[in-house]
Design a protein around this motif. Structure first.
Motif, PDB file in Angstrom:
ATOM      1  N   GLN A  28      -3.459  -0.819  -6.634  1.00 36.96           N
ATOM      2  CA  GLN A  28      -2.985  -1.893  -7.437  1.00 36.96           C
ATOM      3  C   GLN A  28      -2.517  -1.502  -8.840  1.00 36.96           C
ATOM      4  N   GLU A  29      -1.316  -2.546  -9.069  1.00 42.39           N
ATOM      5  CA  GLU A  29      -0.826  -2.152 -10.411  1.00 42.39           C
ATOM      6  C   GLU A  29      -1.574  -1.892 -11.687  1.00 42.39           C
ATOM      7  N   VAL A  51       0.854  -1.812  -5.125  1.00 38.18           N
ATOM      8  CA  VAL A  51       0.971  -3.203  -4.711  1.00 38.18           C
ATOM      9  C   VAL A  51       0.562  -4.303  -5.642  1.00 38.18           C
ATOM     10  N   SER A  52       0.876  -5.558  -5.400  1.00 35.11           N
ATOM     11  CA  SER A  52       0.529  -6.624  -6.194  1.00 35.11           C
ATOM     12  C   SER A  52      -0.126  -7.596  -5.113  1.00 35.11           C
ATOM     13  N   GLY A  53      -1.331  -7.492  -4.833  1.00 37.06           N
ATOM     14  CA  GLY A  53      -1.766  -8.295  -3.733  1.00 37.06           C
ATOM     15  C   GLY A  53      -1.494  -7.601  -2.413  1.00 37.06           C
ATOM     16  N   VAL A  54      -0.537  -7.894  -1.627  1.00 35.90           N
ATOM     17  CA  VAL A  54      -0.175  -6.953  -0.668  1.00 35.90           C
ATOM     18  C   VAL A  54       1.074  -6.824  -0.611  1.00 35.90           C
ATOM     19  N   LYS A  55       1.943  -7.276  -1.399  1.00 41.15           N
ATOM     20  CA  LYS A  55       3.449  -6.911  -1.628  1.00 41.15           C
ATOM     21  C   LYS A  55       3.528  -5.592  -2.560  1.00 41.15           C
ATOM     22  N   GLU A 129       5.103  -6.621   5.470  1.00 35.23           N
ATOM     23  CA  GLU A 129       3.707  -6.158   5.577  1.00 35.23           C
ATOM     24  C   GLU A 129       4.003  -4.590   5.592  1.00 35.23           C
TER      25      GLU A 129
END
Length: 147
Positions: A28-29, A51-55, A129
Motif C-alpha cells: 500500500q502507498e 496500490v491504493s486499494g486495488v488500483k 485488475e
C-alpha cells in the motif's frame, strides 16, 4: 534461417501471460520503506507494485531504495540508512503511474517496451485488475529457451 524465422514467429505469438509472475506481492502507498526493504530481502524480489486499494498507482524497486541509502556503498551505515528510510515514504520514492501491459500482449510488444523505455518491470493489468508482473529477466529467460 528457418529456425530464426520460427523463433521470431513464436515470439510474436506467445503472450505475456506465459512468462509473467501471477502471484504478485503488493504494498500500500502508506507502507513504511523499512517494510519494503524487508519484503525485498525476505522474498528475494526487486520490484513491487504500489496500490491504493486495488488500483496500481506506482511501482518501487530495490534500485529506488538503493539510490537513497549508503548500505551498498559504505559498510556500517545501517543507522544512517534507517534515518533516511524513516524520513521518506513510498509515494516519494516510487515511480508513479507506471506503464502497464495486458496478459494477452505479445512478448515482442513487451520486449519493445523494455528496449525503448527505461523499465525493468511492468505490472500486468487486465480489466483494471492486477494479474501479474513481468520483468526484463522473464523476457531474457524466455528468449534463452526459444533461441
Amino acid at each position: 534461417m528457418a529456425q530464426t524465422n520460427s523463433a521470431m514467429e513464436k515470439i510474436n505469438q506467445d503472450t505475456v501471460s506465459s512468462i509473467m509472475t501471477p502471484d504478485v506481492h503488493v504494498i500500500q502507498e502508506n507502507t513504511p520503506l523499512q517494510d519494503v526493504v524487508r519484503l525485498f530481502r525476505k522474498l528475494n524480489i526487486r520490484h513491487v507494485p504500489v496500490v491504493s486499494g486495488v488500483k496500481v498507482i506506482g511501482i518501487i524497486s530495490r534500485t529506488d531504495i538503493n539510490r537513497l541509502t549508503f548500505g551498498a556503498l559504505i559498510e556500517n551505515q545501517e543507522d544512517a540508512d534507517e534515518v533516511i528510510l524513516e524520513m521518506l515514504n513510498v509515494s516519494q520514492v516510487m515511480a508513479a503511474k507506471p506503464k502497464s501491459i495486458t496478459s494477452s500482449a505479445s512478448i515482442k510488444e513487451l520486449a519493445e517496451i523494455f528496449v525503448k523505455q527505461e523499465y525493468h518491470a511492468i505490472p500486468v493489468i487486465d480489466n483494471d485488475e492486477l494479474v501479474g508482473i513481468v520483468t526484463t529477466t522473464d523476457v531474457i529467460e524466455y528468449l534463452l529457451t526459444k533461441l
